[in-house]
Design a protein around this motif. Structure first.
Motif, mmCIF file in Angstrom:
data_model
loop_
_atom_site.group_PDB
_atom_site.id
_atom_site.type_symbol
_atom_site.label_atom_id
_atom_site.label_comp_id
_atom_site.label_asym_id
_atom_site.label_seq_id
_atom_site.Cartn_x
_atom_site.Cartn_y
_atom_site.Cartn_z
ATOM 1 N N ALA A 1 0.833 -1.203 0.000
ATOM 2 C CA ALA A 1 0.000 0.000 0.000
ATOM 3 C C ALA A 1 0.872 1.259 0.000
ATOM 4 C CB ALA A 1 -0.927 -0.015 1.206
ATOM 5 N N ALA B 1 -1.589 4.002 -1.373
ATOM 6 C CA ALA B 1 -2.946 3.528 -1.111
ATOM 7 C C ALA B 1 -3.144 3.310 0.379
ATOM 8 C CB ALA B 1 -3.205 2.224 -1.863
ATOM 9 N N GLU C 1 -7.213 -1.082 0.670
ATOM 10 C CA GLU C 1 -7.371 -0.997 -0.785
ATOM 11 C C GLU C 1 -6.423 -1.911 -1.551
ATOM 12 O OE1 GLU C 1 -8.642 3.691 -1.334
ATOM 13 O OE2 GLU C 1 -6.536 3.240 -0.913
ATOM 14 N N VAL C 2 -5.516 -2.604 -0.870
ATOM 15 C CA VAL C 2 -4.449 -3.333 -1.561
ATOM 16 C C VAL C 2 -4.376 -4.771 -1.074
ATOM 17 C CG1 VAL C 2 -1.944 -3.502 -1.848
ATOM 18 C CG2 VAL C 2 -3.064 -1.290 -2.044
ATOM 19 N N HIS D 1 -4.696 6.309 -4.294
ATOM 20 C CA HIS D 1 -5.880 6.754 -3.546
ATOM 21 C C HIS D 1 -6.172 8.221 -3.819
ATOM 22 C CE1 HIS D 1 -8.822 6.962 -0.276
ATOM 23 N NE2 HIS D 1 -8.302 8.161 -0.045
ATOM 24 N N PHE E 1 -5.163 -3.012 -6.513
ATOM 25 C CA PHE E 1 -5.716 -1.854 -5.815
ATOM 26 C C PHE E 1 -7.155 -1.655 -6.249
ATOM 27 C CE2 PHE E 1 -7.011 2.579 -6.355
ATOM 28 C CZ PHE E 1 -6.856 3.100 -5.084
#
Length: 425
Positions: free
Chosen positions: A88, A93, A97-98, A230, A256
Motif C-alpha cells: 500500500a 494507497a 485498498e491493496v 488513492h 488496488f
C-alpha cells in the motif's frame, strides 16, 4: 565518446545506490566480471536476502507440516497480510485498498468482472495502441465475453503521425468528445515499449468526468515511479512483482481497488475460499461473507512460497523509500541519456523515450535503423557483457534501475553501442 570511464566511477563513488543488496549476473563477454544489467524492466535481479528468507518458510513446512498455518515464524494463514502495508505504501494507497494475489492478467480479468460493465451506448474500452499484448488479449476477450465485437469495442489510441509516444492531450480530447461511449479506460502507467510515464491523475480525472471507470496496468510503474492511487481517485489498478519489484519470474501481482468501491453489494465479483471474512472462513458455511476491503476480490488461498520473495522485496522498498529511489532514477537515467546523446549522432540509433524526466521512468528505449533488435542485444551481451531487452523488430530497452544499476553500467552501454553500431556512411 567524450565521457570517460573514470567519470562514471567517480559518480558511483558519490551516488552508490544499493547494488550490494543484489546478486548481479556474471558477464557473458567483454572485459568486466559482472554484467551491466539493464533488463530490470523485464526481470529484476534477485535480492541477496531472498534465498535465506524463502528457505526459512520452506523449513517451517518441513518442521511443522499443517501446523505451520498458525505456528510458523511467519504463519501461513495470515501471511498475505505481511505484504499489505508495504504494498500500500509503495503505490500510495490505504491498506484496505491493496492485496497481493494471483498473476497480473488474471487480476485484470477479475477486476474487469467488476469494473467493465457495458450498457447501452457505453461499451467501449480505451487502451493505448502499444499496450502490452497480454492487455490487448484481455480486453478483447472481455468484449467477446459480453457479446461485443472487439474490433469496434476496443479503442486503440495511437501517437500522432511521426511521433513515438502518446500525448496526454489526445487522450483527454477523446474522453471529452466521445466519453459517453466509453465504459472503461485501461492504460499502462508506464508504457512497456517506449518507457513513457502517462499522466495518471489527469487521465483518471478526465475518464471519471466522462462517466467511465478508470483502471491502470502498473506493471512498469510499480517500484519505478512514485504513485498516489488513492489520492488520484483511480478506480482500480494491478501490477506484477517481477520487474522493478525483483520478486522472481512470474511473481505475484498486486491489486488496488479504491475504497469507495469496497463493500458495495451491487458490484459483481467472483468469489472463492479467501473472499470471505477471515473470522468466518472455517465455519464452512455455503454463503460467503466478504469483508469491506479489497480482500473480497481474493479467490484462492495464497501461495506462501511465491509470497515470500514479494515480502522480502517490499521490505527493501520500505527501507529505501520511493522518493530516494526516484531521485536516483532521474540522475541515473539522465546520465545514460547524456551518454546516448554522444553515441547516437551519425548512427542508425534513435531514443524514442520522452526527454522530460517527468514523463518517463527508469527506461530509455532506442530504435535501431538497421538489423534486428534481438541480434544487436545478443552482440551486446556476448561481446560486451551488457544485458538489455529487445522488442522486435527494432526497439532495444535499457533500464538503469536505481536500486542496483551503476553509472559504470550506463557508461558500458554507451561504449558497447559505439563499438557495435557503425557510423552511417
Amino acid at each position: 565518446m567524450t565521457s570517460t570511464e573514470d567519470e562514471a566511477l567517480r559518480l558511483d563513488a558519490d551516488d552508490p545506490g544499493h547494488r550490494r543488496l543484489f546478486h548481479v549476473p556474471a558477464a557473458d563477454g567483454g572485459r568486466y566480471p559482472e554484467a551491466a544489467y539493464l533488463a530490470g524492466n523485464s526481470l529484476g535481479l534477485q535480492p541477496r536476502a531472498t534465498r535465506d528468507e524463502l528457505l526459512g518458510d520452506l523449513d517451517a513446512w518441513r518442521r511443522l507440516g499443517v501446523e505451520g498455518h498458525l505456528e510458523a515464524e511467519r504463519p501461513w494463514l495470515p501471511y498475505h497480510e505481511l505484504l499489505t502495508g508495504p504494498a500500500a505504501r509503495l503505490v500510495g494507497a490505504r491498506p484496505a485498498e491493496v492485496v497481493v494475489m494471483n498473476s497480473l492478467t488474471v487480476n485484470l480479468h477479475l477486476l474487469m468482472v467488476s469494473f467493465y460493465r457495458p450498457a447501452g451506448a457505453r461499451t467501449r474500452i480505451v487502451i493505448e495502441d502499444t499496450a502490452f499484448p497480454s492487455d490487448s488479449y484481455a480486453v478483447r476477450s472481455q468484449a467477446r465475453f459480453h457479446g461485443l465485437d472487439p474490433d469496434t469495442t476496443v479503442v486503440r489510441l495511437r501517437p500522432r503521425p511521426g511521433e513515438d509516444t502518446l500525448r496526454t492531450a489526445d487522450v483527454l480530447d477523446l474522453l471529452a468528445t466521445e466519453g459517453d461511449t466509453v465504459a472503461l479506460v485501461l492504460l499502462g502507467g508506464v508504457n512497456y515499449l517506449t518507457g513513457e510515464l502517462m499522466d495518471i491523475p489527469a487521465i483518471t480525472a478526465a475518464g471519471r468526468a466522462a462517466g467511465a471507470l478508470v483502471g491502470w496496468d502498473l506493471a512498469h510503474a510499480a517500484g519505478n515511479v512514485p504513485l498516489h492511487l488513492h489520492d488520484w481517485d483511480v478506480d482500480f489498478a494491478a501490477w506484477c512483482s517481477y520487474k522493478y519489484l525483483n520478486s522472481g519470474p512470474g511473481a505475484l501481482s498486486g491489486v488496488f481497488v479504491h475504497e469507495r468501491h469496497l463493500g458495495d453489494p451491487a458490484l459483481p465479483r467472483f468469489e472463492g475460499w479467501w473472499s470471505t471474512e477471515a473470522a468466518t472462513r472455517f465455519e464452512m458455511t455455503p454463503v460467503s461473507r466478504p469483508p469491506a476491503t479489497v480482500e473480497a476480490w481474493q479467490v484462492s488461498n495464497p501461495p506462501i512460497f511465491a509470497m515470500g520473495p514479494v515480502r522480502t522485496s517490499l521490505e527493501l522498498f520500505d527501507a529505501v523509500g520511493m522518493p530516494a529511489l526516484r531521485e536516483r532514477s532521474v540522475r541515473l537515467t539522465g546520465y545514460l541519456e547524456r551518454l546516448l546523446d554522444e553515441v547516437t549522432p551519425g548512427r542508425p540509433l534513435t531514443v524514442v523515450t520522452p526527454r522530460d524526466p517527468a514523463r518517463r521512468g527508469a527506461q530509455l528505449s532506442v530504435r535501431i535503423g538497421t538489423g534486428s533488435a534481438a541480434g544487436l542485444a545478443k552482440r551486446l551481451r556476448h561481446e560486451h557483457g551488457v544485458i538489455a531487452d529487445a522488442r522486435e523488430p527494432d526497439i532495444l530497452r535499457f533500464a538503469p534501475v536505481p536500486l542496483y544499476c551503476s553509472y559504470h553500467d550506463c557508461w558500458r552501454v554507451a561504449e558497447a553501442l559505439a563499438a557495435t553500431v557503425e557510423v552511417s556512411r
